[in-house]
Design an enzyme around this catalytic site. Structure first.
Site, short mmCIF file in Angstrom:
data_model
loop_
_atom_site.label_atom_id
_atom_site.label_comp_id
_atom_site.label_asym_id
_atom_site.label_seq_id
_atom_site.Cartn_x
_atom_site.Cartn_y
_atom_site.Cartn_z
N ASP A 123 9.20 -10.47 -38.86
CA ASP A 123 8.40 -9.29 -38.50
C ASP A 123 8.34 -8.39 -39.72
O ASP A 123 8.84 -8.74 -40.79
CB ASP A 123 9.04 -8.53 -37.31
CG ASP A 123 8.01 -7.70 -36.55
OD1 ASP A 123 7.22 -6.99 -37.19
OD2 ASP A 123 7.98 -7.77 -35.30
N HIS A 158 -13.90 10.58 -64.94
CA HIS A 158 -15.27 10.06 -64.99
C HIS A 158 -16.07 10.47 -63.74
O HIS A 158 -17.28 10.29 -63.72
CB HIS A 158 -15.31 8.54 -65.21
CG HIS A 158 -14.80 7.70 -64.09
ND1 HIS A 158 -14.20 6.49 -64.27
CD2 HIS A 158 -14.80 7.89 -62.75
CE1 HIS A 158 -13.86 5.97 -63.11
NE2 HIS A 158 -14.21 6.81 -62.16
N HIS A 159 -15.39 11.01 -62.73
CA HIS A 159 -16.10 11.54 -61.57
C HIS A 159 -16.65 12.92 -61.85
O HIS A 159 -17.35 13.50 -61.02
CB HIS A 159 -15.18 11.61 -60.36
CG HIS A 159 -14.73 10.26 -59.89
ND1 HIS A 159 -15.41 9.53 -58.96
CD2 HIS A 159 -13.68 9.50 -60.25
CE1 HIS A 159 -14.79 8.38 -58.74
NE2 HIS A 159 -13.74 8.34 -59.52
N HIS A 213 -9.47 8.34 -57.63
CA HIS A 213 -9.80 7.07 -58.26
C HIS A 213 -8.86 5.94 -57.84
O HIS A 213 -9.35 4.88 -57.46
CB HIS A 213 -10.01 7.15 -59.76
CG HIS A 213 -10.85 5.98 -60.18
ND1 HIS A 213 -12.20 5.94 -59.99
CD2 HIS A 213 -10.50 4.75 -60.62
CE1 HIS A 213 -12.66 4.74 -60.32
NE2 HIS A 213 -11.65 4.01 -60.71
N SER A 246 0.20 8.38 -42.21
CA SER A 246 0.09 7.03 -41.65
C SER A 246 0.01 5.99 -42.76
O SER A 246 0.71 4.97 -42.72
CB SER A 246 -1.13 6.96 -40.75
OG SER A 246 -1.48 5.63 -40.50
N SER A 247 -0.83 6.25 -43.77
CA SER A 247 -0.99 5.27 -44.85
C SER A 247 0.29 5.10 -45.63
O SER A 247 0.65 3.98 -46.01
CB SER A 247 -2.07 5.72 -45.84
OG SER A 247 -3.24 6.02 -45.18
N LYS A 257 -11.17 -11.52 -62.83
CA LYS A 257 -11.16 -11.94 -61.43
C LYS A 257 -12.45 -12.64 -61.05
O LYS A 257 -12.43 -13.72 -60.45
CB LYS A 257 -10.96 -10.72 -60.52
CG LYS A 257 -9.55 -10.23 -60.55
CD LYS A 257 -9.40 -8.98 -59.73
CE LYS A 257 -7.96 -8.70 -59.47
NZ LYS A 257 -7.31 -9.70 -58.61
N TRP A 316 -17.03 14.91 -48.41
CA TRP A 316 -15.68 14.41 -48.13
C TRP A 316 -14.74 14.78 -49.26
O TRP A 316 -13.53 14.76 -49.08
CB TRP A 316 -15.71 12.90 -47.91
CG TRP A 316 -15.73 12.08 -49.16
CD1 TRP A 316 -16.82 11.76 -49.91
CD2 TRP A 316 -14.61 11.46 -49.82
NE1 TRP A 316 -16.45 11.00 -50.98
CE2 TRP A 316 -15.10 10.80 -50.95
CE3 TRP A 316 -13.24 11.40 -49.56
CZ2 TRP A 316 -14.28 10.10 -51.84
CZ3 TRP A 316 -12.42 10.70 -50.44
CH2 TRP A 316 -12.94 10.05 -51.57
N HIS A 365 -19.17 10.84 -42.09
CA HIS A 365 -19.38 9.40 -42.29
C HIS A 365 -18.38 8.88 -43.33
O HIS A 365 -17.71 7.87 -43.12
CB HIS A 365 -20.82 9.14 -42.73
CG HIS A 365 -21.07 7.78 -43.30
ND1 HIS A 365 -21.10 6.64 -42.53
CD2 HIS A 365 -21.28 7.36 -44.58
CE1 HIS A 365 -21.34 5.59 -43.31
NE2 HIS A 365 -21.43 6.00 -44.56
N ARG A 372 -28.17 13.27 -54.03
CA ARG A 372 -27.51 12.84 -52.81
C ARG A 372 -27.23 14.06 -51.94
O ARG A 372 -27.37 15.19 -52.38
CB ARG A 372 -26.21 12.10 -53.13
CG ARG A 372 -25.22 12.92 -53.92
CD ARG A 372 -24.05 12.09 -54.42
NE ARG A 372 -23.11 11.79 -53.35
CZ ARG A 372 -21.80 11.62 -53.56
NH1 ARG A 372 -21.29 11.72 -54.78
NH2 ARG A 372 -21.00 11.34 -52.56
N TYR A 424 -9.43 1.88 -55.52
CA TYR A 424 -8.80 0.56 -55.67
C TYR A 424 -7.94 0.23 -54.48
O TYR A 424 -7.71 -0.95 -54.17
CB TYR A 424 -8.04 0.48 -56.99
CG TYR A 424 -9.03 0.49 -58.13
CD1 TYR A 424 -9.81 -0.63 -58.36
CD2 TYR A 424 -9.28 1.63 -58.87
CE1 TYR A 424 -10.79 -0.63 -59.32
CE2 TYR A 424 -10.25 1.65 -59.84
CZ TYR A 424 -11.01 0.52 -60.07
OH TYR A 424 -11.98 0.53 -61.01
N SER A 473 -9.58 -14.32 -52.79
CA SER A 473 -8.75 -15.33 -53.45
C SER A 473 -8.11 -16.28 -52.45
O SER A 473 -7.57 -17.32 -52.84
CB SER A 473 -7.66 -14.66 -54.28
OG SER A 473 -8.23 -13.76 -55.19
N GLU A 527 -7.60 5.73 -55.09
CA GLU A 527 -8.06 5.48 -53.72
C GLU A 527 -9.13 4.39 -53.67
O GLU A 527 -9.11 3.55 -52.78
CB GLU A 527 -8.58 6.78 -53.09
CG GLU A 527 -9.33 6.63 -51.78
CD GLU A 527 -8.46 6.18 -50.61
OE1 GLU A 527 -7.22 6.30 -50.74
OE2 GLU A 527 -9.00 5.72 -49.60
N THR A 540 -11.36 -6.81 -64.14
CA THR A 540 -12.24 -7.13 -63.02
C THR A 540 -13.07 -8.37 -63.36
O THR A 540 -13.27 -9.25 -62.52
CB THR A 540 -13.15 -5.94 -62.68
OG1 THR A 540 -12.36 -4.76 -62.65
CG2 THR A 540 -13.82 -6.12 -61.34
#
Lengths: 532, 193
Positions: free
Chosen positions: A106, A302-303, A253, A169-170, A331, A142, A77, A450, A257, A268, A255, A328
Site C-alpha cells: 500500500d 520569463h512569465h 513555473h 492536499s498536494s 525525451k 488565476w 476555469h 487574452r 512541470y 514512456s 507548477e 525535453t
C-alpha cells in the site's frame, strides 16, 4: 494452515460498506479511484466554464454573459482545471499505480492518504461557492496579481483558503509518494529499475514540496495585505506589486512541470508496450526529467519579461528557458526512437500517446518562441500564449491522462473498454482540439489579447472556428465518460497482462487486482521478468 | 524489513519532508527582504537614492552636459486630491542641486493624510538620481480644500551613464492611514497598533 488462511481472508474482507467505506478507506486503490472520479467531475465543471467562454467569444460583441462573469469564468476555469482536474488526476494515478509498480502492499502513510484526498472536496466547495456570492467569483485571473485581485469581493478569502487547502492536499500526497517509493520498494527493485512513471512522479513530488509552500506564502501575504494592514505588495506602504509576480512565478513555473512530468512517465509506459520494444534511452529519460525539474526553478521571470527588467536579467532568463528544450528534446527523440522500426499497433491508448508526442511538441515549439525575450514583448498576454499553454496542457497533460486511463482501465476494472468508442473519442477529440486551439496562434499573432469578453471584428472568423472546435471537443469528452462507465459495469474479461507487449509488476497481478496486493513482496525473478 | 521498522522509517521521512515544506514556506517570505536588497543594490525597481546636502554639494558639477528631467504625477484610485508638477520637464546639469515645488490640493472635503511614493525611470538611472529634500520622506497632512506646496531638491550624479539623456521622476500619492507609521522605504512591515 487452512484456518490461518481463512482467518487471513476474513481479516481482509472486513471493511465497512457504503459511504463509510469511502470516507474511512486507507486502501490505495480506493483512494486512487476517488481521486480519479473527483478529477473527472472537476474536468467537466472546468470544461463547462470553457464552453461559456467559447460561447461568448463565438461572435464579437457581448451576447451571453457580462464581462465580470466572463472574467470569473477564465479565472475559475484555470483554477478548477489545474488544481481540481489535472493535479488530483495525477495523484490518483500515483495512488493506483505506484504501489503496484514497485511491489508495495500500500502507500507508506495510508491515513495521511485518506486525509489528503478528503481535503479536496472541501477546498472546491469553498472555491465553487464563490460563484453564488455577492460580487461574484474571483475574476482577476488565476495568477491572482495584486492590486487587481485585492478588489475581489466576498470571494477573496474563500479563494485564498481554497488555495491553501489544495496546496495542503498536494503536499500531503507528495510526501506520501516519496515515502512510498523510498521505503516501500520490493527487495531487488533498485532506483534505476523503477518504471519511468514512478521516476517522473518522484521528481514531481519534490517539485510540489519545494514550490507549493511558496505559493501558500504568496497568497498568505495577499490575505494579510487585504485584511491585516501589511503592505507586501502595496506601493502605498512601501511594498511592490511586481514582487508578487516574482514570488508567484517562482511557484508557477515548477507548477507547469508538476502538471506535465507524470505525463512523460505515462508516454514512456505506453509507447514501448504498443511498439513491442524496450524504451529507448531509459537512463537518459531519468536524467532529462531531473534536469527539467532543476531548470524549472531558474526560469520564472520569463512569465514577466515585460515588467521592466535589466537586460542581463532578460538574457539570463531567456537562455535558461531555451535550455529546457534540450532535455525535453531528449525525451521526444527517445519516444520517436522507441517507435522506430517497431511492430506498432494502434489501440486507443497508443493513439492518444502518439498524439501526445506530436501535439505536445507543437506546444513546446510555441513555448520556445515565447521564451525569446524580444518576440515575447509582442506575444505577451495574447491568444498566442493561450494557444501555447493549451497545447501543452490539453494535448499534453490531459491527453496523457486519457491515454493512461484507457491503458490501465482494464487492469483497474477487470474489463476491456470498447475499442470502437475509444477510437471515436480519439478521432473526434484530436481533430476538434486542433480546430479549437490552432487558430488561437493566428489570433494571438494578429494581436488579440487574452481574458477579454469582446474583440475587434478582424478576429471574428478564427474565433468562430475556434469555438466550433471547442464545442465539438467538449461534447466528445462525453464519449470518454460513456466508455469508462460501460467498462466499469462489464465487458470482455481482461487478462492479467491485458496488452501483449505490457511489462511491469502491475501486469503480473490479476485484472482487477485483489483488494490487498503484494502483501508479500514479489520475487526478484518477477521483478527482473517485468523489466525490459 | 519488518512492519514496525518500516512504519517508523516512513514517519521519520514524512517529518523530514514536512520540515522541508516548512522551510520552503519560510523561503517564500525570505524572498521579500531578498527582493528588497536586490532592488536596492541594482536600483531596478526605480527606488531613488537619498543624499545629505553636504554630500550633494561635494559633487563636481558637469556644466557641459544637459539632462532632461520629466515629472509625472498621479494619485491612487479613490483619492480626491489634485496633484501637479511645476513643469512637464526641465533641463538640468549633472552635479547641480535643483529645487522644484510640486502642488497638491485636497478636494476630498475632509482632512486627510497622504503619502507620496517616488519612482525613477529608466531603472538604470535610479541609482544616479538622489534627493536631498523631498516631501515624499514624510506623510503629508492636508486640511480639506487647502493647497499645499511640496518642495523637492534633487541632484543628478555626473556618473549617470552617457546614454541616458532623459530621466523621469514619478510620484504617486496614496492615502496614508492616520495611525500608520511612516512606511516609505520599508516594505512588508506590520502595523504598529
Amino acid at each position: 494452515m487452512s484456518t490461518a488462511a481463512a482467518h487471513h481472508d476474513e481479516h481482509h474482507a472486513h471493511h465497512p460498506s457504503g459511504i463509510t467505506r469511502w470516507l474511512t478507506t486507507t486502501n490505495h486503490k480506493d483512494i486512487g479511484t476517488m481521486y480519479l472520479v473527483f478529477s473527472l467531475i472537476m474536468f467537466f465543471i472546468g470544461g463547462a466554464m470553457a464552453m461559456i467562454i467559447r460561447l461568448e467569444l463565438f461572435q464579437p460583441g457581448l451576447q451571453w454573459v457580462n464581462p465580470q462573469f466572463f472574467n470569473s469564468m477564465t479565472t475559475m476555469h484555470a483554477l478548477v482545471m489545474i488544481f481540481g482536474a489535472v493535479m488530483p488526476a495525477w495523484t490518483g494515478f500515483a495512488n493506483w499505480l505506484v504501489p503496484l509498480m514497485i511491489g508495495a502492499p500500500d502507500m507508506a502513510l495510508p491515513r495521511l492518504n485518506n486525509w489528503s484526498f478528503w481535503i479536496l472536496p472541501f477546498a472546491f466547495t469553498l472555491l465553487l461557492s464563490t460563484l453564488f456570492m455577492p460580487g461574484g467569483a474571483p475574476a482577476g485571473g488565476w495568477t491572482m496579481y495584486p492590486p487587481l485581485v485585492l478588489q475581489t469581493g466576498n470571494a477573496f478569502p474563500f479563494l485564498i483558503f481554497a488555495v491553501h487547502f489544495m496546496g495542503a492536499s498536494s503536499i500531503a500526497g507528495a510526501i506520501n509518494i516519496i515515502a512510498t517509493v523510498f521505503n516501500m520498494r520490493a527487495p531487488g527493485m533498485t532506483l534505476m529499475k523503477l518504471p519511468l512513471f514512478v521516476w517522473t512522479w518522484i521528481i514531481t513530488a519534490f517539485l510540489l514540496i519545494a514550490s507549493i509552500p511558496v505559493l501558500a506564502g504568496a497568497v498568505t501575504m495577499l490575505l494579510t495585505d487585504k485584511f491585516f494592514g501589511t503592505s507586501f505588495f502595496s506601493a502605498a506602504g512601501g511594498g511592490d506589486p511586481v514582487m508578487f509576480q516574482h514570488i508567484f512565478w517562482f511557484f508557477g513555473h515548477p507548477e507547469v512541470y508538476i502538471l506535465i512530468l507524470p505525463a512523460f512517465g505515462i508516454a514512456s509506459a505506453i509507447i514501448p508496450t504498443f511498439a513491442r520494444k524496450p524504451l529507448f534511452g531509459y537512463s537518459s529519460m531519468v536524467y532529462a526529467s531531473a534536469s527539467i525539474a532543476f531548470l524549472s526553478f531558474i526560469v520564472w521571470a520569463h512569465h514577466m519579461f515585460t515588467v521592466g527588467m535589466p537586460l542581463a536579467g532578460e538574457l539570463f532568463f531567456m537562455y535558461a528557458t531555451v535550455l529546457i528544450a534540450v532535455p525535453t528534446g531528449v525525451k521526444v527523440f527517445n519516444w520517436v526512437a522507441t517507435m522506430w522500426q517497431s511492430s506498432m499497433t494502434f489501440e486507443t491508448p497508443m493513439l492518444f500517446a502518439i498524439a501526445f508526442v506530436v501535439l505536445f511538441t507543437i506546444g513546446g515549439f510555441s513555448g520556445l518562441m515565447l521564451g525569446i525575450t524580444p518576440v515575447d514583448f509582442q506575444y505577451h498576454d495574447t491568444y498566442f500564449v493561450v494557444a501555447h499553454f493549451h497545447y501543452v496542457l490539453v494535448t499534453g497533460a490531459v491527453y496523457a491522462l486519457i491515454a493512461g486511463t484507457y491503458f490501465w482501465l482494464p487492469k483497474w476494472t477487470g474489463h476491456m473498454y470498447s475499442e470502437t468508442l475509444g477510437k471515436w473519442h480519439f478521432w473526434l477529440s484530436t481533430i476538434s482540439v486542433n480546430v479549437l486551439f490552432f487558430p488561437q496562434h493566428f489570433l494571438g499573432l494578429a494581436g488579440m489579447p487574452r481574458r477579454i469578453p469582446d474583440y475587434a471584428v478582424q478576429f471574428a472568423d478564427w474565433n468562430m472556428v475556434s469555438s466550433i472546435g471547442g464545442f465539438v471537443f467538449g461534447l466528445s469528452q462525453i464519449l470518454f465518460v460513456v466508455g469508462i462507465v460501460k467498462c466499469a459495469r462489464g465487458g470482455k474479461q481482461a487478462t492479467s497482462q491485458v496488452w501483449e507487449g505490457a511489462h511491469g509488476l502491475e501486469w503480473t497481478l490479476s485484472s482487477p487486482p485483489p483488494y490487498h496486493s503484494f502483501s508479500t513482496p514479489p520475487a526478484a525473478a518477477t521483478i527482473e521478468g517485468g523489466m525490459r | 524489513m519488518t512492519d514496525t521498522i518500516r512504519s517508523s522509517a516512513n514517519r521519520r521521512l514524512a517529518y523530514k519532508l514536512l520540515g522541508l515544506t516548512g522551510l520552503m514556506f519560510g523561503f517564500g517570505y525570505a524572498l521579500v527582504p531578498l527582493y528588497n536588497v536586490f532592488c536596492e543594490v541594482t536600483g531596478i525597481n526605480g527606488k531613488t537614492g537619498e543624499l545629505s546636502a553636504a554630500q550633494a554639494d561635494a559633487m563636481q558639477p558637469d556644466l557641459s552636459r544637459e539632462v532632461t528631467v520629466e515629472f509625472v504625477t498621479s494619485v491612487s484610485a479613490g483619492l480626491a486630491w489634485q496633484f501637479s508638477a511645476p513643469a512637464q520637464k526641465i533641463v538640468v546639469h549633472p552635479g547641480v542641486v535643483t529645487a522644484v515645488e510640486f502642488e497638491v490640493v485636497n478636494n476630498a472635503g475632509r482632512d486627510m493624510v497622504g503619502q507620496a511614493i517616488p519612482s525613477v525611470a529608466p531603472s538604470t538611472a535610479a541609482r544616479y538620481f538622489s534627493k536631498t529634500e523631498c516631501f515624499c520622506f514624510n506623510r503629508q497632512p492636508l486640511v480639506a480644500g487647502k493647497v499645499s506646496k511640496l518642495p523637492v531638491r534633487f541632484i543628478v550624479d555626473p556618473k549617470l551613464p552617457a546614454d541616458v539623456q532623459t530621466v523621469t521622476l514619478g510620484y504617486t500619492f496614496f492615502e496614508a492611514l492616520p495611525d500608520a507609521p511612516d512606511t516609505n522605504q520599508k516594505r512588508g512591515s506590520l502595523p504598529s497598533t
